[in-house]
Design an enzyme around this catalytic site. Structure first.
Site, mmCIF file in Angstrom:
data_model
loop_
_atom_site.group_PDB
_atom_site.id
_atom_site.type_symbol
_atom_site.label_atom_id
_atom_site.label_comp_id
_atom_site.label_asym_id
_atom_site.label_seq_id
_atom_site.Cartn_x
_atom_site.Cartn_y
_atom_site.Cartn_z
ATOM 1 N N ASN A 65 0.751 -1.249 -0.001
ATOM 2 C CA ASN A 65 -0.058 -0.049 -0.079
ATOM 3 C C ASN A 65 0.754 1.303 -0.086
ATOM 4 O O ASN A 65 1.969 1.266 0.372
ATOM 5 C CB ASN A 65 -0.901 0.064 1.330
ATOM 6 C CG ASN A 65 -0.304 0.769 2.575
ATOM 7 O OD1 ASN A 65 -0.457 1.790 2.752
ATOM 8 N ND2 ASN A 65 0.241 -0.322 3.199
ATOM 9 N N CYS A 98 6.126 5.642 8.283
ATOM 10 C CA CYS A 98 5.254 5.439 6.950
ATOM 11 C C CYS A 98 6.310 5.484 6.057
ATOM 12 O O CYS A 98 7.110 6.281 5.696
ATOM 13 C CB CYS A 98 4.241 6.419 6.890
ATOM 14 S SG CYS A 98 3.211 6.060 5.278
ATOM 15 N N LYS A 144 5.626 4.430 16.990
ATOM 16 C CA LYS A 144 5.688 3.203 16.039
ATOM 17 C C LYS A 144 6.982 3.246 15.108
ATOM 18 O O LYS A 144 7.006 4.360 14.491
ATOM 19 C CB LYS A 144 4.229 3.502 15.233
ATOM 20 C CG LYS A 144 4.372 2.175 14.071
ATOM 21 C CD LYS A 144 2.741 2.187 13.901
ATOM 22 C CE LYS A 144 2.601 1.046 12.740
ATOM 23 N NZ LYS A 144 1.087 1.199 12.362
ATOM 24 N N GLY A 178 1.397 -7.645 5.978
ATOM 25 C CA GLY A 178 0.674 -8.939 5.862
ATOM 26 C C GLY A 178 1.760 -9.936 6.002
ATOM 27 O O GLY A 178 2.799 -9.950 6.479
ATOM 28 N N GLY A 196 -3.740 -5.527 11.360
ATOM 29 C CA GLY A 196 -3.832 -4.363 10.196
ATOM 30 C C GLY A 196 -4.607 -5.254 9.037
ATOM 31 O O GLY A 196 -5.724 -5.430 9.200
HETATM 32 C C1 LIG Z 1 -3.643 0.434 4.105
HETATM 33 C C2 LIG Z 1 -2.924 0.641 5.264
HETATM 34 C C3 LIG Z 1 -2.628 1.684 5.845
HETATM 35 C C4 LIG Z 1 -2.098 2.189 6.909
HETATM 36 N N1 LIG Z 1 -1.916 3.432 7.205
HETATM 37 C C5 LIG Z 1 -0.981 3.488 8.286
HETATM 38 C C6 LIG Z 1 -1.164 4.976 9.003
HETATM 39 O O1 LIG Z 1 -1.792 5.558 8.601
HETATM 40 N N2 LIG Z 1 -0.230 5.112 10.124
HETATM 41 C C7 LIG Z 1 0.598 4.048 10.590
HETATM 42 O O2 LIG Z 1 1.094 4.223 11.571
HETATM 43 N N3 LIG Z 1 0.448 2.733 10.098
HETATM 44 C C8 LIG Z 1 -0.292 2.483 9.094
HETATM 45 N N4 LIG Z 1 -0.248 1.462 8.380
HETATM 46 C C9 LIG Z 1 0.613 0.259 8.753
HETATM 47 C C10 LIG Z 1 -0.121 -0.752 9.696
HETATM 48 O O3 LIG Z 1 -0.624 -0.095 10.988
HETATM 49 C C11 LIG Z 1 0.866 -1.831 10.223
HETATM 50 O O4 LIG Z 1 1.945 -1.366 10.769
HETATM 51 C C12 LIG Z 1 1.273 -2.747 8.930
HETATM 52 O O5 LIG Z 1 0.447 -2.735 8.071
HETATM 53 C C13 LIG Z 1 1.670 -4.206 9.487
HETATM 54 O O6 LIG Z 1 0.881 -4.659 9.961
HETATM 55 P P1 LIG Z 1 -0.143 -5.824 9.172
HETATM 56 O O7 LIG Z 1 0.922 -6.723 8.534
HETATM 57 O O8 LIG Z 1 -0.964 -6.470 10.122
HETATM 58 O O9 LIG Z 1 -0.907 -4.736 8.210
HETATM 59 C C14 LIG Z 1 -1.298 0.877 7.366
HETATM 60 C C15 LIG Z 1 -1.269 -0.237 6.741
HETATM 61 C C16 LIG Z 1 -2.114 -0.473 5.681
HETATM 62 C C17 LIG Z 1 -2.094 -1.792 4.891
#
Ligand SMILES: Cc1cc2nc3c(=O)[nH]c(=O)nc-3n(C[C@H](O)[C@H](O)[C@H](O)COP(=O)(O)O)c2cc1C
Ligand SMILES: Cc1cc2nc3c(=O)[nH]c(=O)nc-3n(C[C@H](O)[C@H](O)[C@H](O)COP(=O)(O)OP(=O)(O)OC[C@H]3O[C@@H](n4cnc5c(N)ncnc54)[C@H](O)[C@@H]3O)c2cc1C
Ligand SMILES: Cc1cc2nc3c(=O)[nH]c(=O)nc-3n(C[C@H](O)[C@H](O)[C@H](O)COP(=O)(O)OP(=O)(O)OC[C@H]3O[C@@H](n4cnc5c(N)ncnc54)[C@H](O)[C@@H]3O)c2cc1C
Ligand SMILES: Cc1cc2nc3c(=O)[nH]c(=O)nc-3n(C[C@H](O)[C@H](O)[C@H](O)COP(=O)(O)O)c2cc1C
Ligand code: FES
Ligand code: FES
Lengths: 260, 300, 300, 260
Positions: C65, C125, C160, C212, C260
């Site tokens: 993303n 990010c 974070k 993921g 997430g």
């Molecule tokens: C669509 C999307 C938007 C995200 N937006 C943010 C965000 O605004 N701020 C942030 O700290 N992390 C953001 N993340 C990161 C997630 O919070 C998380 O750290 C990351 O996706 C890894 O976890 P996961 O594998 O469970 O998705 C985003 C992730 C995704 C997939």
């Protein structure tokens, strides 16, 4: 796959130096002669042939096997597998010869049972250091005729499996299966080569395994480059001609270690 | 035919370091199965057994390994290299490692008589203390090691980078400044798995390097960034097991690709990938791989 | 009941930032579906539309993303936060970002009247220029931003972290030195995919962040390293979609987990994961999550 | 999935402002009312209902749609999908009413055809700005009775779809399906609410989509929190009660934009 957490449900002392460990996990689709990687947590992960669908039979030789011998029924190990290429299952009414040395009987006992149940005619040459170390004799006895040899003569005849082999008419066997110490297998190999029976023979080899899945290259044979963990551990005799088989193997670093 | 730093490859697929590269016979076999070139296991100054098993496990989305740079030492490896050179029929690249300039130089010199077609410097293994990453994350060391080797060898020097850094381009530039003829990206990504039944980390070394499918998007990004910022060729590696993966990597900027864990799918992976690339080129009216190297940079 | 920096969670699963967190109503819905706490979308000083689509694609082994931190600004988000606080029944953590201390401070202050239970600082990010990673890879900036926020708010501050650094522990220490009450690891891993049919990078922003399954081993390693070196709690995130994943993360050192991309499997992922953790604890004779936090560090 | 590279095999100019793009890729298992994300490379990726299994029907309104109108037959776009929840297919002999406004006819024409082929009784109210903009009139005419309205009266009666609706006995319809501009749908909603027919009605909504797969939260509705891209785009009328529907939507940043 990460190792499957497997409970040891039963431990059978087969001989003074070997024990069979039965698990609550069964490798139903494993081919006979395939192996599993046995993770003894905190120590090492080592390859072991399956001696039953749900068991391995282990000789205590070093760190990991010693630690395994300390684990009791109810204890756990991790299992990955089944890996590698096993034995060709004989066809109905085929005449087969199994040659097992020491703990090499582990994969061959299952093969004897399978062959017997599929109506092959089974002959076994079972060798060990002494009478107490004869592994799976009862399993073999139920499947066919068994010749027994012991290094010290404590059972039947004194001598080696090759002594028996030399007295047999090799030409009557459709398939010959061998598992045991490499020098024993090499002697068998030489006899079978002379008898032009190599293409009917399958040898189960040991090499030092790291990955166990054919990637790292630790177990490759000279000069074919075949991987014992993936292309073997069972090889047709022809595939061992002009190879390192019987000459040397490699240690964990990849250095050659010559057989004496 | 692909030309990478003067090496002429019959196709752009190369066996990656540490994969079936411990013996000459194995390298020859991989070449016969279709690889355009082969890289040896990383070789160091002394024999090393590597880490305890489990040293590699397959995950659902990739592989974790911590081999720990097992190798027989350059002295014992020399005959294997010679054998591979004699019989593989493809360029043989010697991957080497050490903990400092002197060790790198010594290993390179020690292998020169084996006539490798190039050296690949492993400054990027994420799980062998004192080697690899600890060195490959430091631009100064990377430059020093690269120039140390470049001074003593008369064949191209490739430097293999770790993705486990804040800025891979900075490390790539250091290698270039040290005289690197090409960059190889990427080595494995540091990773770990824990067995929840026992609480034990799964690898004997506790942690290790992630390879395979999981890291492909990471490798693509590294190669893309390097291509945008470097003048020397990039060799792409990480998660390639199909020709589509390879084409993606080439479009990101790779001049050739290496295949590591992809060998799990079978040794015909080299043949399949190179055939697939060829067909793709033909279908789209391209004559050679070079024409699509980096084209993603032109698409806006 | 899990206690994280004083917040009392009914279970250790937390909605991760940027996932269904743009509106109060959505946060409330996720809480009702079983999340122990929810983190808002990262909110900044000005409204931002984010990057062009495609902004997210599912790969076979994860997701890519590049949203580009779209958000309505803290002023427009305040009513959403208030609504979530009023009706969600679980702790609500406000994720915020900015390009420097002043912006972070301004956003935090602007949201204080919404009474968030904690702030989570997004310094990680990987795909919004001038925000996130560019800031989160610099220990000095991380420390400065953390203390700027800590000075003006009277609730816990979580920081974070990005995995896209040479040494995540160093960044974690900087955050701790700045006054962070907890660390959240990890944000997405930089990554990219190219459409081989056209040569175009798939994401509107060309590259983005990988999440993921693919990144779970990377996240486990980061959490493991942080736990070994830090005194403040770690919240684990990255590739969690089953209770087994969550237990693995907790054993690596996490006090709680965030989910997430796992939401793709359905909103019941929170319920399923927390029930699964409970059953696991019960079966193994543990009373609470804390008892298994970090136990992988004790297994040799 | 990354977008499927799809060739535009045919382009049909349906009305002055809409064109149907047929692809070499067909979403065989797509439900009627599901959508795809259409990647116009170098510009944007936008949601479009499937107007056939292998086609979308697009109104030119801005950047991406304009660029799409420049692509010729033989050109390519990327397609991801099918996504979301489509319409409930009516049962045999059910009496159904479709209300389509403008390009909202795109998903409803397929529904009319499907319902007709499954022996439902189909009535359609088709509205557009003017006679030229009446979309898929022929497809609807083959499926049941069609009421036509145009804003400017250039065909049949002048007025809005709601004018027709108010004259119909809503109670005879087992199911009612609506797709069109939100304010039109809201007026229909109000009538159906009065007639206590909301639970028999399904509305296909539009919101700003980013991920399209239910993760990012860009398309969530107040106060239910339902995601239009995943829980919709088709919603039962009951699920739209006391929501933002007809009041406001959000832009790409998440700020509210009130309908006038
Ligand atoms: C669509 C999307 C938007 C995200 N937006 C943010 C965000 O605004 N701020 C942030 O700290 N992390 C953001 N993340 C990161 C997630 O919070 C998380 O750290 C990351 O996706 C890894 O976890 P996961 O594998 O469970 O998705 C985003 C992730 C995704 C997939
Ligand atoms: C395919 C295959 C099947 C086997 N089946 C059996 C079996 O059914 N029963 C049985 O008792 N043994 C079997 N072995 C041998 C068994 O793997 C070794 O005895 C065991 O690894 C010894 O471990 P250790 O730590 O106790 O010994 P160590 O102290 O580590 O070393 C003793 C010797 O064991 C061998 N060894 C150690 N680690 C490995 C390794 N990773 N891979 C291969 N060999 C190793 C080496 O030859 C070493 O010199 C098999 C080996 C292979 C390759
Ligand atoms: C589920 C769904 C199904 C749709 N089906 C159709 C259809 O069958 N035929 C058709 O012509 N149109 C359909 N649309 C509307 C279509 O998506 C927009 O017309 C298109 O996105 C406009 O893009 P643009 O770049 O040309 O316009 P822009 O210049 O970007 O903006 C014009 C307007 O288009 C809308 N829009 C732009 N981008 C998006 C986006 N990512 N998501 C949602 N809306 C957006 C906004 O309301 C915006 O104000 C559908 C929308 C949704 C949500
Ligand atoms: C088992 C294994 C051993 C490896 N050994 C080495 C090595 O010795 N030297 C090196 O530079 N890279 C080594 N690597 C890294 C690979 O060469 C490659 O960079 C990495 O695995 C990513 O590619 P892949 O996804 O195709 O496997 C090893 C990787 C694996 C899986
Ligand atoms: S043990 Fe790795 S290839 Fe055989
Ligand atoms: S567009 Fe992302 S959740 Fe609907």
């Amino acid at each position: 796959m990460i190792p499957i957490n497997s409970k040891i449900t039963k431990i059978v002392a087969e001989t003074p130096s070997t024990r069979t460990f039965f698990f609550d996990y069964s490798f139903e689709y494993a081919g006979i002669g395939q192996f599993v990687m046995v993770w003894i947590r905190g120590v090492d992960e080592i390859p072991m042939a399956l001696s039953y669908k749900n068991a391995i039979t282990v000789q205590k030789v070093g760190d990991a096997t010693s630690r395994l011998f300390e684990i009791e029924e109810g204890g756990f190990v991790g299992l990955r597998g089944p890996f590698g290429k096993g034995f060709t299952i004989p066809k109905k009414r085929e005449n087969i010869l199994l040659i097992a040395g020491g703990v090499g009987a582990a994969p061959l006992a299952s093969l004897a049972e399978k062959a017997f149940s599929e109506y092959s005619y089974v002959t076994i040459i079972l060798g060990a250091r002494n009478v107490d170390e004869l592994l799976f004799m009862n399993r073999f006895l139920q499947c066919g005729h068994v010749y027994i040899t012991t290094d010290d003569g404590s059972a039947h005849r004194c001598g080696f499996v090759t002594d028996v082999l030399e007295e047999l008419d090799v030409s009557v066997y459709d398939r010959i299966y061998i598992c045991g110490p490499e020098m024993m297998m090499k002697k068998v190999f030489d006899i079978l080569e002379k008898e032009q029976a190599l293409d009917r023979a399958e040898f189960s080899l040991h090499r030092y395994f790291k990955c166990g899945i054919g990637i790292c290259g630790a177990c490759c044979m000279d000069e074919t480059g075949l991987r014992v963990c993936k292309d073997g551990p069972v090889f047709n005799g022809k595939d061992l001609m002009d190879t390192e088989f019987g000459k040397y193997a490699r240690d964990a670093s990849g250095r050659k270690k010559w057989f004496l | 035919m692909v030309n990478v730093t003067g090496l002429r490859l019959k196709n752009p697929t190369i066996l990656a370091a540490g994969i079936m590269g411990t013996t000459g016979a194995s390298l020859i076999r991989v070449a016969q199965q279709g690889a355009g070139a082969v890289v040896t296991k990383s070789i160091g100054p002394e024999p090393k057994d590597g880490h305890n098993n489990p040293s590699m496990v397959k995950l659902d989305f990739g592989y974790l390994n911590a081999m720990g740079l097992p190798n027989p030492s350059y002295e014992d490896f020399l005959p294997e290299l010679k054998k591979a050179k004699q019989k593989s029929g493809v360029p043989v690249i010697a991957s080497i490692f050490g903990s400092n300039e002197d060790e790198f130089r010594k290993v390179a010199q020690g292998l020169m008589s084996g006539k490798p077609d190039a050296f690949e410097l492993n400054v990027s293994c994420p799980h062998a203390m004192g080697y690899g990453t600890s060195l490959g994350t430091d631009s100064k060391m990377v430059k020093a090691v690269t120039s140390a080797v470049c001074e003593v060898v008369n064949v191209p020097v490739w430097v293999k980078l770790t993705p486990n850094v804040t800025d891979i381009v900075a490390i790539g530039k250091a290698a270039e400044a040290g005289g690197a003829d090409a960059l190889v990206a990427i080595n494995t990504v540091r990773g770990m798995a824990i067995d929840i039944h026992s609480g034990y980390p799964v690898l004997g070394n506790r942690f290790g390097g992630l390879s395979g499918d999981a890291i492909r998007p990471i490798a693509i990004k590294c190669v893309y960034d390097l291509y945008a910022n470097m003048d020397i060729p990039i060799i792409g590696v990480g998660g390639i097991s199909t020709w589509q993966h390879a084409v993606e990597m080439i479009m990101a900027g790779a001049s050739a690709v290496q295949i590591g864990s992809g060998v799990y799918e079978g040794l015909n992976v080299f043949f399949n990938v190179s055939e697939g690339i060829n067909n793709f080129l033909k279908e789209h009216g391209y004559k050679k791989t070079e024409e699509i190297t980096g084209i993603a940079h032109e698409r806006f």
